[in-house]
Write a protein that holds these residues in place. Structure first.
Motif, PDB file in Angstrom:
ATOM      1  N   ALA A   1      -1.602   8.226  -5.969  1.00 54.20           N
ATOM      2  CA  ALA A   1      -2.407   8.485  -4.594  1.00 54.20           C
ATOM      3  C   ALA A   1      -4.073   8.241  -4.691  1.00 54.20           C
ATOM      4  O   ALA A   1      -4.704   9.285  -3.716  1.00 54.20           O
ATOM      5  CB  ALA A   1      -2.451  10.395  -4.795  1.00 54.20           C
ATOM      6  N   GLU A   2      -4.155   8.223  -6.196  1.00 51.96           N
ATOM      7  CA  GLU A   2      -5.880   7.741  -6.555  1.00 51.96           C
ATOM      8  C   GLU A   2      -6.175   6.904  -6.545  1.00 51.96           C
ATOM      9  O   GLU A   2      -7.759   6.919  -5.695  1.00 51.96           O
ATOM     10  CB  GLU A   2      -5.938   8.673  -7.628  1.00 51.96           C
ATOM     11  CG  GLU A   2      -5.969  10.559  -7.868  1.00 51.96           C
ATOM     12  CD  GLU A   2      -6.719  11.036  -7.249  1.00 51.96           C
ATOM     13  OE1 GLU A   2      -7.607  11.057  -7.125  1.00 51.96           O
ATOM     14  OE2 GLU A   2      -6.088  12.282  -7.291  1.00 51.96           O
TER      15      GLU A   2
ATOM     16  N   CYS B   1       0.740  -1.112   0.262  1.00 56.17           N
ATOM     17  CA  CYS B   1      -0.348  -0.080   0.107  1.00 56.17           C
ATOM     18  C   CYS B   1       1.221   1.281   0.022  1.00 56.17           C
ATOM     19  O   CYS B   1       0.740   1.962  -0.736  1.00 56.17           O
ATOM     20  CB  CYS B   1      -0.461  -0.367   1.402  1.00 56.17           C
ATOM     21  SG  CYS B   1      -2.611   1.672   1.240  1.00 56.17           S
ATOM     22  N   LYS B   2       1.569   1.355   1.594  1.00 55.82           N
ATOM     23  CA  LYS B   2       2.462   2.145   0.689  1.00 55.82           C
ATOM     24  C   LYS B   2       3.436   2.948  -0.664  1.00 55.82           C
ATOM     25  O   LYS B   2       3.677   3.922  -0.166  1.00 55.82           O
ATOM     26  CB  LYS B   2       4.312   2.491   1.546  1.00 55.82           C
ATOM     27  CG  LYS B   2       5.435   3.077   2.555  1.00 55.82           C
ATOM     28  CD  LYS B   2       5.887   2.847   2.869  1.00 55.82           C
ATOM     29  CE  LYS B   2       6.635   4.290   3.203  1.00 55.82           C
ATOM     30  NZ  LYS B   2       7.752   4.004   5.010  1.00 55.82           N
TER      31      LYS B   2
ATOM     32  N   LEU C   1      -4.658   3.466   7.299  1.00 57.55           N
ATOM     33  CA  LEU C   1      -5.353   3.949   6.525  1.00 57.55           C
ATOM     34  C   LEU C   1      -4.014   5.061   6.441  1.00 57.55           C
ATOM     35  O   LEU C   1      -4.364   5.727   5.695  1.00 57.55           O
ATOM     36  CB  LEU C   1      -6.322   4.608   7.443  1.00 57.55           C
ATOM     37  CG  LEU C   1      -7.840   3.655   8.277  1.00 57.55           C
ATOM     38  CD1 LEU C   1      -8.046   3.906   8.906  1.00 57.55           C
ATOM     39  CD2 LEU C   1      -8.463   3.466   6.626  1.00 57.55           C
ATOM     40  N   ASP C   2      -3.455   4.847   7.749  1.00 56.00           N
ATOM     41  CA  ASP C   2      -2.438   5.530   7.445  1.00 56.00           C
ATOM     42  C   ASP C   2      -1.250   5.878   6.132  1.00 56.00           C
ATOM     43  O   ASP C   2      -0.622   6.595   5.964  1.00 56.00           O
ATOM     44  CB  ASP C   2      -1.129   6.190   8.585  1.00 56.00           C
ATOM     45  CG  ASP C   2      -1.798   6.734  10.087  1.00 56.00           C
ATOM     46  OD1 ASP C   2      -3.039   7.478   9.693  1.00 56.00           O
ATOM     47  OD2 ASP C   2      -1.675   6.344  10.869  1.00 56.00           O
ATOM     48  N   MET C   3      -1.375   4.382   5.374  1.00 57.40           N
ATOM     49  CA  MET C   3      -0.309   3.970   4.719  1.00 57.40           C
ATOM     50  C   MET C   3      -0.996   4.238   3.511  1.00 57.40           C
ATOM     51  O   MET C   3      -0.446   4.397   2.202  1.00 57.40           O
ATOM     52  CB  MET C   3      -0.405   2.605   4.869  1.00 57.40           C
ATOM     53  CG  MET C   3       0.913   1.961   5.926  1.00 57.40           C
ATOM     54  SD  MET C   3       2.527   2.341   5.719  1.00 57.40           S
ATOM     55  CE  MET C   3       3.375   1.426   7.036  1.00 57.40           C
ATOM     56  N   GLY C   4      -2.392   5.084   3.671  1.00 58.03           N
ATOM     57  CA  GLY C   4      -2.569   5.710   2.410  1.00 58.03           C
ATOM     58  C   GLY C   4      -3.851   4.247   1.630  1.00 58.03           C
ATOM     59  O   GLY C   4      -4.382   4.840   0.407  1.00 58.03           O
ATOM     60  N   ALA C   5      -4.646   3.291   2.702  1.00 55.99           N
ATOM     61  CA  ALA C   5      -5.724   2.569   2.159  1.00 55.99           C
ATOM     62  C   ALA C   5      -7.327   3.489   2.880  1.00 55.99           C
ATOM     63  O   ALA C   5      -7.019   4.253   3.318  1.00 55.99           O
ATOM     64  CB  ALA C   5      -6.041   0.770   3.130  1.00 55.99           C
ATOM     65  N   ASP C   6      -8.026   3.673   1.798  1.00 58.72           N
ATOM     66  CA  ASP C   6      -9.142   4.417   1.728  1.00 58.72           C
ATOM     67  C   ASP C   6     -10.450   3.594   2.398  1.00 58.72           C
ATOM     68  O   ASP C   6     -11.389   4.136   2.966  1.00 58.72           O
ATOM     69  CB  ASP C   6      -9.569   4.028   0.115  1.00 58.72           C
ATOM     70  CG  ASP C   6      -9.122   5.128  -0.805  1.00 58.72           C
ATOM     71  OD1 ASP C   6      -9.084   5.963  -0.655  1.00 58.72           O
ATOM     72  OD2 ASP C   6      -7.977   4.037  -1.073  1.00 58.72           O
ATOM     73  N   ASP C   7      -9.853   2.074   2.544  1.00 55.46           N
ATOM     74  CA  ASP C   7     -11.222   1.292   3.283  1.00 55.46           C
ATOM     75  C   ASP C   7     -10.533   0.215   4.052  1.00 55.46           C
ATOM     76  O   ASP C   7      -8.759  -0.441   3.841  1.00 55.46           O
ATOM     77  CB  ASP C   7     -12.612   1.005   2.662  1.00 55.46           C
ATOM     78  CG  ASP C   7     -13.857   0.832   3.662  1.00 55.46           C
ATOM     79  OD1 ASP C   7     -13.847   0.694   4.598  1.00 55.46           O
ATOM     80  OD2 ASP C   7     -14.780   0.892   2.788  1.00 55.46           O
TER      81      ASP C   7
END
Length: 235
Positions: A71-72, A63-64, A91-97
Motif C-alpha cells: 500500500a506504500e 498497479c492493482k 488513481l482508483d487502481m492505487g496510483a499516486d500520480d
C-alpha cells in the motif's frame, strides 16, 4: 541510492528514462506487465514508474496487483492518452500520480522527488527510540500517534500543521526557507503558494500560545524563513 523499477515496453522511451534518471537512481527495467509482477515478487523498490499500455498485463492491472500487497510504494503512471477517465482509473487502481506523454523530463523528476518525500514521511518509525521527533519537559511530538502535547495538554493540529511542526522541531535552530517548507510538505499536484506556509505557521503559533503564551517555538527569520527554537530552561 534509491531504487526505481521502470515498466515500459517502448525501447526508445525506456532508453530516455534511463538516461535522465540513472545518475540519481538505481534503475531496474521491465518491458511488460508480467515481468514487472515477477520482479516485484522478489525485490522491493523505492518507487515504480509504470506505463499504462503494456504487453500481456496492462499497467492498470499491474498497479492493482501491487496494491493488493503493497500500500506504500509510490507509483507514477505514464500514458499517451489524456482522457480524464484514464487518469481516474489509474488513481482508483492505487496510483499516486499520473503523467501524460509527451512530458518534460524535469517535470518527471520533480514528481518522482515529491512522491519519494511523501513515502519517506509516512514510513513507520522503526524503533521506540525514534518515537519522538522532539521532547523536553513541556513539549512532546509523538510521531507514531501524530499527537502534540504541550505542558501535558494535547493540541489538535491539522495534517499539514503537524507535518510542518514536526519537520521544524526535528531540526532545531535550522532555518527553513518558505520555498523549502512548501517543497517538503505540499504535494506536487497541490496548490503551491508561499502564503499557505505563512498561514499554517500562524495557525500553529496561535494554538501553541493558547497553552504557553510567553514562549515562541517557531521564530521568523526575516527575509529567509522559519526555525524552531530550543528552550533550554524547559528541560
Amino acid at each position: 541510492m534509491k531504487k526505481i523499477l521502470i515498466v515500459e515496453d517502448e525501447t526508445y522511451m525506456m532508453d530516455l528514462l534511463k538516461i535522465h534518471l540513472r545518475t540519481e537512481y538505481d534503475i531496474l527495467e521491465a518491458k511488460d506487465g508480467q515481468t514487472a509482477i515477477d520482479i516485484l515478487q522478489e525485490k522491493s523498490f523505492d518507487a515504480i514508474i509504470l506505463d499504462v499500455m503494456l504487453p500481456y498485463v496492462s499497467g492498470w492491472e499491474v498497479c492493482k496487483k501491487i496494491r493488493e500487497h503493497d500500500a506504500e510504494t509510490p507509483i507514477l503512471m505514464l500514458t499517451a492518452r489524456s482522457e480524464l477517465s484514464d487518469k481516474v482509473m489509474g488513481l482508483d487502481m492505487g496510483a499516486d500520480d499520473y503523467l501524460v506523454k509527451p512530458f518534460e523530463f524535469e517535470e518527471l523528476k520533480a514528481r518522482i522527488r515529491a512522491l519519494l518525500r511523501r513515502y519517506e514521511h509516512r514510513k513507520p518509525e522503526s524503533s521506540e527510540e525514534n518515537k519522538y521527533v522532539y521532547f523536553n519537559g513541556l513539549f512532546r511530538i509523538d510521531l507514531n500517534s501524530r499527537q502534540l502535547f504541550l505542558d501535558q495538554q494535547q493540541i489538535e493540529l491539522t495534517a499539514k500543521e503537524f507535518d510542518l511542526l514536526s519537520l521544524l522541531a526535528s531540526n532545531p535552530n535550522r532555518v527553513f526557507t518558505r520555498e523549502l517548507l512548501l517543497d517538503k510538505i505540499w504535494d506536487f499536484n497541490e496548490v503551491r503558494d508561499l502564503r499557505n506556509v505563512d498561514s499554517h505557521i500562524k495557525n500553529i503559533r496561535i494554538k501553541l500560545k493558547k497553552v504557553i503564551e510567553d514562549l515562541t517555538f517557531i521564530q521568523t527569520v526575516w527575509g529567509v524563513g522559519y526555525k524552531f527554537n530550543l528552550h533550554e530552561d524547559m528541560k
